[in-house]
Design a protein around this motif. Structure first.
Motif, PDB file in Angstrom:
ATOM      1  N   THR A   6      20.708 -25.908  49.986  1.00 44.39           N
ATOM      2  CA  THR A   6      20.835 -27.150  48.872  1.00 44.39           C
ATOM      3  C   THR A   6      19.563 -27.733  48.489  1.00 44.39           C
ATOM      4  OG1 THR A   6      20.945 -28.419  50.786  1.00 44.39           O
ATOM      5  CG2 THR A   6      23.033 -27.889  49.736  1.00 44.39           C
ATOM      6  N   ASP A   7      18.180 -27.105  48.913  1.00 45.23           N
ATOM      7  CA  ASP A   7      16.990 -27.495  48.442  1.00 45.23           C
ATOM      8  C   ASP A   7      16.891 -26.653  47.177  1.00 45.23           C
ATOM      9  OD1 ASP A   7      16.650 -29.141  50.342  1.00 45.23           O
ATOM     10  OD2 ASP A   7      15.820 -27.611  51.846  1.00 45.23           O
ATOM     11  N   TYR A   8      17.425 -25.806  46.885  1.00 42.50           N
ATOM     12  CA  TYR A   8      17.383 -24.888  45.592  1.00 42.50           C
ATOM     13  C   TYR A   8      18.188 -25.318  44.489  1.00 42.50           C
ATOM     14  CZ  TYR A   8      14.877 -21.694  49.055  1.00 42.50           C
ATOM     15  OH  TYR A   8      14.065 -21.116  49.701  1.00 42.50           O
ATOM     16  N   PRO A   9      17.708 -25.243  43.117  1.00 40.44           N
ATOM     17  CA  PRO A   9      18.312 -25.552  42.036  1.00 40.44           C
ATOM     18  C   PRO A   9      19.611 -24.772  41.896  1.00 40.44           C
ATOM     19  CG  PRO A   9      16.149 -25.175  41.328  1.00 40.44           C
ATOM     20  CD  PRO A   9      16.189 -24.794  42.838  1.00 40.44           C
ATOM     21  N   ARG A  10      20.658 -25.514  41.427  1.00 38.41           N
ATOM     22  CA  ARG A  10      22.170 -24.817  41.541  1.00 38.41           C
ATOM     23  C   ARG A  10      22.661 -25.613  40.001  1.00 38.41           C
ATOM     24  NH1 ARG A  10      25.319 -23.594  46.595  1.00 38.41           N
ATOM     25  NH2 ARG A  10      24.114 -25.355  47.668  1.00 38.41           N
ATOM     26  N   PRO A  11      23.713 -24.911  39.484  1.00 41.94           N
ATOM     27  CA  PRO A  11      24.205 -25.743  38.375  1.00 41.94           C
ATOM     28  C   PRO A  11      25.171 -26.842  38.698  1.00 41.94           C
ATOM     29  CG  PRO A  11      25.216 -23.557  38.878  1.00 41.94           C
ATOM     30  CD  PRO A  11      24.082 -23.827  39.642  1.00 41.94           C
ATOM     31  N   PRO A  12      25.619 -28.030  37.979  1.00 40.71           N
ATOM     32  CA  PRO A  12      26.148 -29.023  38.439  1.00 40.71           C
ATOM     33  C   PRO A  12      27.344 -28.862  39.300  1.00 40.71           C
ATOM     34  CG  PRO A  12      25.022 -29.441  36.168  1.00 40.71           C
ATOM     35  CD  PRO A  12      24.890 -27.991  36.438  1.00 40.71           C
ATOM     36  N   GLN A  13      28.170 -28.168  38.495  1.00 36.18           N
ATOM     37  CA  GLN A  13      29.427 -27.850  39.286  1.00 36.18           C
ATOM     38  C   GLN A  13      29.553 -26.361  39.676  1.00 36.18           C
ATOM     39  OE1 GLN A  13      32.147 -30.175  39.433  1.00 36.18           O
ATOM     40  NE2 GLN A  13      30.239 -31.294  39.169  1.00 36.18           N
ATOM     41  N   ASP A  14      28.550 -26.004  40.470  1.00 37.78           N
ATOM     42  CA  ASP A  14      28.322 -24.707  41.061  1.00 37.78           C
ATOM     43  C   ASP A  14      29.602 -23.881  41.416  1.00 37.78           C
ATOM     44  OD1 ASP A  14      27.354 -22.180  41.525  1.00 37.78           O
ATOM     45  OD2 ASP A  14      26.255 -23.033  43.420  1.00 37.78           O
ATOM     46  N   THR A  15      30.186 -22.716  40.934  1.00 41.41           N
ATOM     47  CA  THR A  15      31.446 -22.084  41.633  1.00 41.41           C
ATOM     48  C   THR A  15      30.703 -20.773  42.173  1.00 41.41           C
ATOM     49  OG1 THR A  15      31.681 -20.757  39.384  1.00 41.41           O
ATOM     50  CG2 THR A  15      32.901 -22.818  39.428  1.00 41.41           C
ATOM     51  N   GLY A  16      29.500 -20.314  42.036  1.00 41.46           N
ATOM     52  CA  GLY A  16      29.038 -19.123  42.591  1.00 41.46           C
ATOM     53  C   GLY A  16      29.458 -18.057  41.683  1.00 41.46           C
ATOM     54  N   ARG A  17      30.146 -18.180  40.690  1.00 42.56           N
ATOM     55  CA  ARG A  17      30.354 -17.172  39.708  1.00 42.56           C
ATOM     56  C   ARG A  17      29.531 -16.975  38.590  1.00 42.56           C
ATOM     57  NH1 ARG A  17      36.766 -18.284  38.050  1.00 42.56           N
ATOM     58  NH2 ARG A  17      36.810 -19.006  40.435  1.00 42.56           N
ATOM     59  N   GLY A  18      28.979 -15.606  38.583  1.00 42.49           N
ATOM     60  CA  GLY A  18      27.917 -15.543  37.375  1.00 42.49           C
ATOM     61  C   GLY A  18      28.453 -14.342  36.708  1.00 42.49           C
ATOM     62  N   ILE A  19      27.837 -14.128  35.598  1.00 41.75           N
ATOM     63  CA  ILE A  19      27.903 -12.707  34.974  1.00 41.75           C
ATOM     64  C   ILE A  19      26.802 -12.295  34.123  1.00 41.75           C
ATOM     65  CG2 ILE A  19      28.975 -13.915  32.774  1.00 41.75           C
ATOM     66  CD1 ILE A  19      31.290 -11.613  32.845  1.00 41.75           C
ATOM     67  N   HIS A  20      26.532 -11.045  33.981  1.00 46.03           N
ATOM     68  CA  HIS A  20      25.402 -10.754  33.065  1.00 46.03           C
ATOM     69  C   HIS A  20      25.778 -10.631  31.785  1.00 46.03           C
ATOM     70  CE1 HIS A  20      22.273  -8.069  31.541  1.00 46.03           C
ATOM     71  NE2 HIS A  20      21.587  -8.085  32.772  1.00 46.03           N
ATOM     72  N   TRP A  21      24.907 -11.339  30.739  1.00 44.71           N
ATOM     73  CA  TRP A  21      25.098 -11.473  29.429  1.00 44.71           C
ATOM     74  C   TRP A  21      24.915  -9.893  28.871  1.00 44.71           C
ATOM     75  CZ3 TRP A  21      27.149 -15.678  27.516  1.00 44.71           C
ATOM     76  CH2 TRP A  21      27.073 -15.828  26.139  1.00 44.71           C
ATOM     77  N   SER A  22      24.663  -9.847  27.337  1.00 41.82           N
ATOM     78  CA  SER A  22      24.511  -8.612  27.018  1.00 41.82           C
ATOM     79  C   SER A  22      23.166  -7.815  27.561  1.00 41.82           C
ATOM     80  CB  SER A  22      24.088  -8.747  25.161  1.00 41.82           C
ATOM     81  OG  SER A  22      22.970  -9.246  25.088  1.00 41.82           O
ATOM     82  N   ALA A  23      22.951  -6.600  27.262  1.00 42.22           N
ATOM     83  CA  ALA A  23      22.021  -5.647  27.727  1.00 42.22           C
ATOM     84  C   ALA A  23      20.840  -5.672  26.941  1.00 42.22           C
ATOM     85  CB  ALA A  23      22.284  -4.482  28.112  1.00 42.22           C
ATOM     86  N   ILE A  24      20.669  -6.354  25.934  1.00 40.86           N
ATOM     87  CA  ILE A  24      19.669  -6.607  24.974  1.00 40.86           C
ATOM     88  C   ILE A  24      18.868  -8.146  25.412  1.00 40.86           C
ATOM     89  CG2 ILE A  24      20.042  -4.764  23.371  1.00 40.86           C
ATOM     90  CD1 ILE A  24      21.353  -6.921  21.568  1.00 40.86           C
ATOM     91  N   PRO A  25      17.364  -8.294  24.471  1.00 41.01           N
ATOM     92  CA  PRO A  25      17.196  -9.589  24.919  1.00 41.01           C
ATOM     93  C   PRO A  25      17.093 -10.132  23.601  1.00 41.01           C
ATOM     94  CG  PRO A  25      15.662  -7.995  24.454  1.00 41.01           C
ATOM     95  CD  PRO A  25      16.570  -6.825  24.521  1.00 41.01           C
ATOM     96  N   TYR A  26      17.830  -9.977  22.505  1.00 41.48           N
ATOM     97  CA  TYR A  26      17.935 -10.765  21.286  1.00 41.48           C
ATOM     98  C   TYR A  26      19.634 -11.330  21.182  1.00 41.48           C
ATOM     99  CZ  TYR A  26      13.614  -8.520  20.867  1.00 41.48           C
ATOM    100  OH  TYR A  26      12.409  -7.916  21.074  1.00 41.48           O
ATOM    101  N   HIS A  27      19.511 -12.588  20.876  1.00 39.15           N
ATOM    102  CA  HIS A  27      20.838 -12.994  21.206  1.00 39.15           C
ATOM    103  C   HIS A  27      21.330 -13.985  19.994  1.00 39.15           C
ATOM    104  CE1 HIS A  27      20.106 -12.391  25.278  1.00 39.15           C
ATOM    105  NE2 HIS A  27      18.892 -13.035  25.277  1.00 39.15           N
ATOM    106  N   GLY A  28      20.852 -13.292  18.617  1.00 39.40           N
ATOM    107  CA  GLY A  28      21.511 -13.795  17.663  1.00 39.40           C
ATOM    108  C   GLY A  28      22.870 -13.888  17.313  1.00 39.40           C
ATOM    109  N   LYS A  29      23.358 -12.517  17.567  1.00 43.29           N
ATOM    110  CA  LYS A  29      24.803 -12.615  17.265  1.00 43.29           C
ATOM    111  C   LYS A  29      25.686 -13.376  18.047  1.00 43.29           C
ATOM    112  CE  LYS A  29      28.791 -10.319  16.509  1.00 43.29           C
ATOM    113  NZ  LYS A  29      29.743 -10.896  15.678  1.00 43.29           N
ATOM    114  N   ALA A  30      25.358 -13.305  19.450  1.00 44.36           N
ATOM    115  CA  ALA A  30      26.073 -14.038  20.616  1.00 44.36           C
ATOM    116  C   ALA A  30      26.001 -15.523  20.187  1.00 44.36           C
ATOM    117  CB  ALA A  30      25.507 -14.102  21.861  1.00 44.36           C
ATOM    118  N   LEU A  31      24.714 -16.209  19.805  1.00 48.05           N
ATOM    119  CA  LEU A  31      24.678 -17.819  19.212  1.00 48.05           C
ATOM    120  C   LEU A  31      25.571 -17.815  18.091  1.00 48.05           C
ATOM    121  CD1 LEU A  31      20.832 -18.012  19.797  1.00 48.05           C
ATOM    122  CD2 LEU A  31      22.668 -19.320  21.010  1.00 48.05           C
TER     123      LEU A  31
END
Length: 603
Positions: A6-31
Motif C-alpha cells: 500500500t506504499d505504492y501508487p495504485r488507481p483509486p478503485q483498484d480492481t487489479g484488472r489491467g489490459i494492454h492498449w494498442s501495440a503502437i505509440p501513437y494514439h490519435g485514432k483511439a483518442l
C-alpha cells in the motif's frame, strides 16, 4: 528497508484488472473514439492500462484522459531494438511531463532475452550484465522525476533467479528497497490450464514439477516474487505489462487449443482472483491469494491486446489477438461485463473477520475533533446550517501503529439514534468520487481504502460526505503523517456523521401561541355582520375539521404570520385547525374550550 504494497501508487478503485492498449505509440485514432473506449474499459472493470510512448510524449494526452477517469497508465518508453542502450534527454523530458500529470510507472526496455530486441539481432554472452547496468542509468533518470521504474520483463517461460542476481550485483537494490522500482512481468501461458504445472496431465509426465522449473504458466508471478525475495530479501510489486492468452493457441499438444470460450473462462477466474474473490492452493498446501503475501504484491494484469486496427495499427500481425476486431469482439468482453467488478479486497478474507458489535449512538452532536487533524491539514466544510443536515460529530486520525496495517477511511452515519441505512456516503478525490451504501452490520457503516499520500495534491487527495442528503464535508484526507505527508505510510481516519436540525432555527411554536395569534387575527378582521361568511369546502382547514368532527365554522380561513412564518388557520366550534404554509399534510389541531368566545362575540 522494504515497503508495504500500500506504499505504492495504485488507481483509486483498484480492481487489479489491467489490459494492454494498442501495440503502437501513437494514439490519435483511439483518442478520436475515447468515449467508447472509456465506456468499455469501465464496463469490464479495468483500472490499469499498459500503453506505449514514442519517447517524446506521444502518450501524454491519452494518459491525462485515463487518469481523469481513475485508470492508472503504465507507460513503456518505446525504442526499436533498445539493447544495448538506455534512455536519454528526450525521454528524460517526457518522463518529467508524464509524472507531472500523475503517471508513476515506466518501462524502458522489453524482453531483453530475445534477439529481436537487440541491435543486429544478436545477444552477447554477458547480456544480463549489460541490461542491468543500463537499467541503473534509466532508473536514475526516471526516479529523479518521482517515477517508478520497472525491471525489464523477460519473455514467457523464462527463469528468473540468475537475472535477478545480476540486477542486485549492478546495484538495483538501491531502487527496489526505497520504493523507486518494481517488476514488469510478461505473464502469458498459452493453452496451459491455470493450475499448470501442477495439473494431472503434466504431473504424470513430470512428477513433482513446480512453477520454479516450468514458468510458462499463469502462476509464474508467484515464482517471480519468491525468487525476488530469495535474492533481495523482500518483496516488491509485480505489474504484468503483457500477458494472458488468445484463441487458436496450442503451444503444448498435450492440451486442447485455446478457444474464445476457454479464454473467457480463464480470464474471468483471474479477474476474480485479482480482486480477492478467489484463491489457489498448491499441492504442498501453499495458499495463493491477493489477501496475503506474496499475493498482495501481485498488482495487476496486463492482458494482451484490447485492439489493433480499431486503434490505428495497420500491421495485421496482431489482428487475431485483439479483443475488439473489425467485425466482432471476443466473448471475454461480455464475460467480464457480466462478472462486474469491485475494488480489490485488502487484509484477511472476510470469513476470518470477527463480527463486531454496532457502535454506540452518540447522544449529542457536539463535535469531537482529534487535534492531530489540524497538523495534517484536514478541514471541515459545513453544509447548509440553515437546513437539517448530517453534521460531523466525531473525527479521529489513527497513526501507523494505531492503524495496524489498515489504510482506510471508516465512516458511521446516524439518524434517529440508529444507523441511517437509507443513506449513501461519497468518497471523493479530484474530479471523481465513489458512492457507497451503508452496511447494516459491522463496526462501521462504510469504509474506503486510501492509496495516495495526503500531500499528493495540495491539502490531500480525498474527501468524504453523506451523498444523499445535506451534509458536512471533510477534506484533505490521505496517507502519511504531518512529518511525511508525501509518503504512503499506512494511516487511517474514522468519521461520524449525525442528523441534526437547522442551526440557529427558533424552536417550533407552541400550538397555544398559534391559536391565540389566529384568534386575534380573526378578531381584527371579523365582519360586523356576524357569522355570515363564505364557505370554502376545498379549504384544507375545512376538510380537516370535517374529518375530525370539529363542528360549525366560527371564522373564515385566516392567513397570519407568527415569528416570520406564514400560517393558514380557521376556528371551529370544537377546535382550531392551523397549517404552516405550505405544509398541507401537517395540520396543527388544538381543542377549543366549550363556551369560550369566538371573535364575533367580542365585537
Amino acid at each position: 528497508m522494504s515497503l508495504k504494497p500500500t506504499d505504492y501508487p495504485r488507481p483509486p478503485q483498484d480492481t487489479g484488472r489491467g489490459i494492454h492498449w494498442s501495440a503502437i505509440p501513437y494514439h490519435g485514432k483511439a483518442l478520436s473514439d475515447i468515449d467508447f473506449w472509456l465506456g468499455e474499459l469501465k464496463a469490464m472493470g479495468f483500472t490499469w492500462v499498459k500503453l506505449l510512448d514514442d519517447g517524446g510524449g506521444s502518450s501524454l494526452e491519452l494518459c491525462k484522459v485515463l487518469l481523469e477517469n481513475g485508470i492508472m497508465p503504465v507507460v513503456r518508453l518505446y525504442r526499436y531494438q533498445p539493447n544495448p542502450g538506455h534512455i536519454g534527454g528526450r525521454e528524460d523530458q517526457t518522463v518529467g511531463k508524464l509524472v507531472e500529470i500523475g503517471v508513476r510507472y515506466f518501462e524502458t526496455n522489453n524482453e531483453p532475452n530475445l534477439a529481436v530486441e537487440w541491435k543486429d539481432g544478436r545477444i552477447p554472452p554477458d547480456w544480463m550484465k549489460i541490461v542491468a547496468e543500463n537499467f541503473i542509468i534509466d532508473a536514475n533518470i526516471v526516479t529523479k522525476h518521482g517515477g517508478i521504474i520497472l525491471m525489464p520483463a523477460m519473455s514467457p517461460g523464462s527463469q528468473f533467479r540468475k537475472y535477478l542476481e545480476t540486477f542486485k550485483e549492478a546495484g538495483a537494490d538501491e531502487f527496489f528497497s526505497s520504493g523507486k522500482a518494481a517488476i514488469a512481468h510478461h505473464n502469458y501461458w498459452g493453452n496451459h490450464p491455470l493450475n499448470y504445472p501442477y495439473d494431472e496431465v503434466n504431473q504424470k509426465e513430470h512428477p513433482g514439477a513446480t512453477v520454479f522449473e516450468d514458468s510458462y504458466c499463469w502462476l509464474s508471478w508467484y515464482a517471480l516474487l519468491e525468487d525476488f525475495r530469495k535474492v533481495f530479501g523482500y518483496y516488491v510489486p509485480v505489474l504484468e505489462t503483457e500477458g494472458g492468452l488468445w484463441p487458436g493457441q496450442r503451444d503444448d499438444n498435450r492440451y486442447p487449443e485455446t478457444t474464445p470460450e476457454s479464454m473467457a473462462e480463464q480470464l474471468t477466474f483471474v479477474a476474480k482472483f485479482m480482486q480477492g474473490d478467489e484463491k489457489v492452493v498448491l499441492p504442498d498446501g501453499t495458499e495463493l491469494s491477493v489477501l496475503k503475501e506474496p499475493g498482495t504484491y501481485y498488482f495487476c494484469t496486463g492482458w494482451w491486446l484490447i485492439a489493433n486496427e480499431l486503434m490505428g495499427h495497420t500491421d495485421t500481425a496482431w489482428s487475431s489477438h485483439a479483443w475488439y476486431q473489425l467485425d466482432k469482439h471476443l466473448p471475454v468482453v461480455d464475460a467480464l461485463k457480466a462478472l462486474g467488478s469491485h475494488p480489490r479486497k485488502e487484509g484477511v478474507p472476510e470469513e476470518e473477520v470477527e463480527p463486531e458489535p454496532q457502535p454506540e449512538v452518540e447522544p449529542t452532536p457536539t463535535l469531537q475533533w482529534d487535534p492531530r487533524l489540524d497538523d495534517l491539514g484536514v478541514k471541515l466544510v459545513k453544509g447548509d446550517v440553515s437546513k437539517p443536515r448530517f453534521a460531523l460529530v466525531e473525527a479521529r486520525w489513527y497513526d501507523e501503529q494505531e492503524s495496524q496495517g489498515r489504510h482506510h477511511i471508516f465512516v458511521e452515519v446516524i439518524k434517529d439514534g440508529k444507523r441511517a441505512l437509507d443513506q449513501q456516503v461519497a468518497f471523493g478525490w479530484p474530479d471523481n468520487c465513489y458512492v457507497k451504501g451503508l452496511s447494516p452490520t459491522g463496526k462501521y457503516a462504510a469504509d474506503f481504502p486510501m492509496y495516495a499520500p495526503i500531500g499528493t495534491i495540495g491539502a490531500g487527495p480525498y474527501w468524504v460526505k453523506v451523498f444523499t442528503a445535506e451534509s458536512d464535508k471533510v477534506e484533505g484526507l490521505g496517507l502519511g503523517t504531518p512529518e511525511t505527508p508525501h509518503l504512503a505510510i499506512h494511516t487511517s481516519f474514522s468519521l461520524k456523521f449525525q442528523w441534526v436540525e437547522a442551526e440557529g432555527a427558533p424552536p417550533p411554536p407552541k400550538p397555544e401561541e398559534l391559536a391565540q395569534t389566529l384568534w386575534e387575527t380573526a378578531k381584527a378582521s371579523a365582519s360586523p355582520h356576524g357569522l355570515i361568511m363564505p364557505l370554502n369546502k376545498e379549504a384544507p382547514t375545512f376538510k380537516v375539521a370535517q374529518e375530525q368532527g370539529l363542528g360549525f365554522r366560527l371564522s373564515p380561513e385566516v392567513e397570519f404570520t407568527f415569528k416570520d412564518k406564514k400560517y393558514l388557520g380557521q376556528i371551529f366550534e370544537q377546535g382550531y385547525v392551523i397549517f404552516e404554509v405550505p405544509k398541507w399534510d401537517e395540520p396543527i389541531i388544538l381543542p377549543r374550550e366549550e363556551g369560550s368566545p369566538h371573535p364575533w362575540e367580542t365585537l
